[in-house]
Design a protein around this motif. Structure first.
Motif, PDB file in Angstrom:
ATOM      1  N   LEU A  11       0.845  -1.188   0.000  1.00 52.69           N
ATOM      2  CA  LEU A  11       0.000   0.000   0.000  1.00 52.69           C
ATOM      3  C   LEU A  11       0.882   1.239   0.000  1.00 52.69           C
ATOM      4  O   LEU A  11       1.806   1.347   0.823  1.00 52.69           O
ATOM      5  CB  LEU A  11      -0.894  -0.011   1.239  1.00 52.69           C
ATOM      6  CG  LEU A  11      -1.751   1.236   1.490  1.00 52.69           C
ATOM      7  CD1 LEU A  11      -2.766   1.424   0.368  1.00 52.69           C
ATOM      8  CD2 LEU A  11      -2.454   1.121   2.847  1.00 52.69           C
ATOM      9  N   PRO A  88      -3.751   6.312  -8.205  1.00 52.58           N
ATOM     10  CA  PRO A  88      -4.767   5.344  -7.767  1.00 52.58           C
ATOM     11  C   PRO A  88      -5.160   4.351  -8.863  1.00 52.58           C
ATOM     12  O   PRO A  88      -5.448   3.183  -8.564  1.00 52.58           O
ATOM     13  CB  PRO A  88      -5.947   6.239  -7.369  1.00 52.58           C
ATOM     14  CG  PRO A  88      -5.299   7.514  -6.943  1.00 52.58           C
ATOM     15  CD  PRO A  88      -4.118   7.689  -7.857  1.00 52.58           C
ATOM     16  N   THR A  91      -3.627   0.817  -9.138  1.00 48.58           N
ATOM     17  CA  THR A  91      -4.021  -0.240  -8.210  1.00 48.58           C
ATOM     18  C   THR A  91      -4.457  -1.492  -8.965  1.00 48.58           C
ATOM     19  O   THR A  91      -5.318  -1.430  -9.841  1.00 48.58           O
ATOM     20  CB  THR A  91      -5.166   0.240  -7.300  1.00 48.58           C
ATOM     21  OG1 THR A  91      -4.695   1.310  -6.485  1.00 48.58           O
ATOM     22  CG2 THR A  91      -5.676  -0.880  -6.420  1.00 48.58           C
ATOM     23  N   GLN A 121      -0.166  -7.766  -4.863  1.00 51.69           N
ATOM     24  CA  GLN A 121      -1.131  -6.668  -4.843  1.00 51.69           C
ATOM     25  C   GLN A 121      -0.419  -5.328  -4.669  1.00 51.69           C
ATOM     26  O   GLN A 121       0.424  -5.169  -3.788  1.00 51.69           O
ATOM     27  CB  GLN A 121      -2.130  -6.861  -3.695  1.00 51.69           C
ATOM     28  CG  GLN A 121      -3.125  -5.731  -3.521  1.00 51.69           C
ATOM     29  CD  GLN A 121      -4.147  -5.674  -4.642  1.00 51.69           C
ATOM     30  OE1 GLN A 121      -4.717  -6.696  -5.027  1.00 51.69           O
ATOM     31  NE2 GLN A 121      -4.393  -4.475  -5.176  1.00 51.69           N
ATOM     32  N   THR A 123      -1.625  -1.383  -4.103  1.00 57.59           N
ATOM     33  CA  THR A 123      -2.751  -0.503  -3.824  1.00 57.59           C
ATOM     34  C   THR A 123      -2.228   0.913  -3.635  1.00 57.59           C
ATOM     35  O   THR A 123      -1.349   1.144  -2.800  1.00 57.59           O
ATOM     36  CB  THR A 123      -3.516  -0.945  -2.574  1.00 57.59           C
ATOM     37  OG1 THR A 123      -3.961  -2.297  -2.744  1.00 57.59           O
ATOM     38  CG2 THR A 123      -4.718  -0.049  -2.329  1.00 57.59           C
ATOM     39  N   VAL A 124      -2.772   1.840  -4.415  1.00 57.74           N
ATOM     40  CA  VAL A 124      -2.361   3.234  -4.349  1.00 57.74           C
ATOM     41  C   VAL A 124      -3.547   4.047  -3.831  1.00 57.74           C
ATOM     42  O   VAL A 124      -4.598   4.100  -4.463  1.00 57.74           O
ATOM     43  CB  VAL A 124      -1.920   3.758  -5.720  1.00 57.74           C
ATOM     44  CG1 VAL A 124      -1.394   5.188  -5.592  1.00 57.74           C
ATOM     45  CG2 VAL A 124      -0.848   2.848  -6.315  1.00 57.74           C
ATOM     46  N   SER A 125      -3.365   4.675  -2.692  1.00 58.55           N
ATOM     47  CA  SER A 125      -4.436   5.464  -2.083  1.00 58.55           C
ATOM     48  C   SER A 125      -4.335   6.921  -2.518  1.00 58.55           C
ATOM     49  O   SER A 125      -3.241   7.445  -2.750  1.00 58.55           O
ATOM     50  CB  SER A 125      -4.365   5.367  -0.566  1.00 58.55           C
ATOM     51  OG  SER A 125      -3.155   5.918  -0.089  1.00 58.55           O
TER      52      SER A 125
END
Length: 126
Positions: A11, A88, A91, A121, A123-125
């Motif tokens: 993340l 994002p 992701t 995985q 995940t880019v917030s």
């Protein structure tokens, strides 16, 4: 047979960086073209980047060009994907793939590759 294992996912905030690694074992690593693909939920698996067996030719999807860099170290049987300026929309689950043929003529196509890893995985917030 070739076994591929990805690592380095996680993340990260938008604008950040990650470096994915793909370790290969089994048959001689250096003769394969290698690629990275990604698959977001509900979407098809798509090409991200590819690299020839010598590393002299690299290929990128337009969406990642200038932000991602693919490289390989044949002495370590490893291919890398350096991902900068993450967004994002990056992701997805990222998959490493290997082409066993000497003719790496379609690096952007799923059918070019014979072996696949299990994925990692990213995940880019926002």
């Amino acid at each position: 047979q070739v076994q591929l294992v990805e690592s380095g996912g996680g993340l990260v905030q938008a604008g950040g960086s990650l470096r994915l690694s793909c370790g290969a074992s089994g048959r001689t690593f250096s003769i394969y073209g290698m690629g990275w693909f990604r698959q977001a939920p509900g979407k098809e698996r798509q090409f991200v980047a590819g690299i020839s067996w010598s590393g002299s030719s690299t290929y990128y999807a337009d969406s990642v060009k200038g932000r991602f860099t693919i490289s390989r170290d044949n002495s370590k049987n490893t291919v890398y994907l350096q991902m900068n300026s993450l967004k994002p929309e990056d992701t997805a689950v990222y998959y490493c793939a290997a082409d066993r043929g000497l003719d790496y003529s379609n690096p952007r196509e799923l059918y070019e590759y014979d072996y696949w890893g299990q994925g990692t995985q990213v995940t880019v917030s926002s």
